[in-house]
Design an enzyme around this catalytic site. Structure first.
Site, PDB file in Angstrom:
ATOM      1  N   GLU A 169       0.817  -1.224   0.000  1.00  0.00           N
ATOM      2  CA  GLU A 169       0.000   0.000   0.000  1.00  0.00           C
ATOM      3  C   GLU A 169       0.851   1.274   0.000  1.00  0.00           C
ATOM      4  OE1 GLU A 169      -2.967  -0.105   3.082  1.00  0.00           O
ATOM      5  OE2 GLU A 169      -3.796  -2.021   2.402  1.00  0.00           O
ATOM      6  N   GLU A 261      -5.546  -7.609  -0.983  1.00  0.00           N
ATOM      7  CA  GLU A 261      -6.409  -7.411   0.185  1.00  0.00           C
ATOM      8  C   GLU A 261      -7.753  -6.867  -0.292  1.00  0.00           C
ATOM      9  OE1 GLU A 261      -5.113  -4.869   3.361  1.00  0.00           O
ATOM     10  OE2 GLU A 261      -3.059  -5.624   3.275  1.00  0.00           O
TER      11      GLU A 261
END
Length: 318
Positions: A169, A261
């Site tokens: 991320e 995710e």
């Protein structure tokens, strides 16, 4: 997708896993679930609901960070660390049962920091300095990587390939590795790649890059899979086509694509029909996976019955 590993010295099991992923691309999608406690409650919930288990299980490595400031951890931080202790042993068990292992490392900053020091708000650690040889930050980061390399080496000794997704991320600045931007995070990722493969001679990793930004792409020579994380609104099960094709456009059309995710499980049938060829998805833990708050029971049951997904039972039989 390219089958040849970016690590030219990868063990045969890495090559076999990449070949398998290539063989199902556009035909089936691997089921996945993250868990960060020894109880693995999320896996048990899925099994109680569907009678099956996902083939990919994600494990949390935050408790293995060498620089945890125990004196400045709040109660929530301490609980998260204690819950995650022992997850490496659980990962061994999962692999021995025939499943695929992936790791997420919420890395407590190598120097300084307090409480959950993987958050940039809780540390002044400078990742930009960490990729410069000889700096204090670089020495500290290498120390932590030495520790993690030995943990991962245990899996190599057992010929277990690992889906390895460091510096995840990095499109955001919430983690210290993304605080200086995705380009700097990519520099740190490439540094780790060279450190692990060249200095540590670690060759059991499938390298997964996790950022959708064009300026942050690490390059085809440094990853096997590109991925992104998505958290759509509750029950908004879709193929996420826009996010999928954006990721390809900003990274590489030569690599496999994963939904590393998600809070809401993708609509697999719709995805494959529309050539949205995610290789796998991994639902996040706790509230996202322990009730029908984000994904209905009916949807999950239908999903795990589909011949378009690969469950643990399916994978073991292949």
């Amino acid at each position: 997708m390219i089958i040849e590993p970016c690590d030219k010295n990868a063990i045969p099991e890495v090559r076999e896993l990449l070949e398998f992923l290539a063989s199902i691309e556009g035909k089936r999608i691997l089921t996945g679930q993250h868990t960060q406690t020894m109880g693995m409650e999320e896996i048990e919930y899925i099994y109680s609901l569907t009678g099956k288990k996902p083939v990919i299980c994600g494990f949390e490595l935050l408790a293995y960070s060498p620089n945890i400031n125990w004196e400045k951890c709040d109660e929530a931080c301490l609980k998260e660390i204690m819950d995650a202790m022992g997850t490496v042993e659980k990962a061994y068990e999962w692999a021995e049962s025939g499943g695929i292992v992936t790791f997420t490392w919420h890395w407590f900053s190598p120097i300084g920091g307090f409480s959950k020091a993987f958050y940039s708000a809780n540390t002044e650690f400078d990742v930009e300095k960490a990729v410069i040889e000889g700096t204090i930050e670089n020495i500290a980061m290498c120390h932590d990587m030495d520790v993690m390399a030995e943990i991962l080496r245990g899996f190599e000794a057992k010929k277990i390939p690992v889906l390895w997704r460091p510096f995840h991320e990095s499109e955001g600045n919430w983690f210290w590795w993304g605080a200086k931007g995705a380009k700097t995070a990519a520099d740190a990722y490439r540094y780790m790649f060279r450190y692990f493969t060249e200095k540590k001679k670690l060759h059991n990793l499938v390298w997964v890059w996790n950022c959708p930004l064009k300026e942050g792409y690490v390059g085809d020579d440094f990853c096997d899979i590109v991925s992104r994380d998505l958290y759509p609104p509750k029950h908004a099960n879709d193929d996420y086509a826009g996010k999928y094709f954006e990721l390809i456009e900003n990274t590489s059309s030569k690599k496999g694509i994963a939904l590393a995710e998600t809070g809401v499980v993708p609509d697999i049938e719709k995805a494959l029909k529309n050539e949205v060829n995610w290789l796998w998805y991994m639902t996040w833990s706790h509230d996202f996976a322990l009730s029908d708050e984000y994904n209905s029971k009916e949807f999950m049951q239908k999903l795990y019955r589909s011949d378009k997904v690969v469950t643990l039972d399916d994978y073991v039989k292949l």
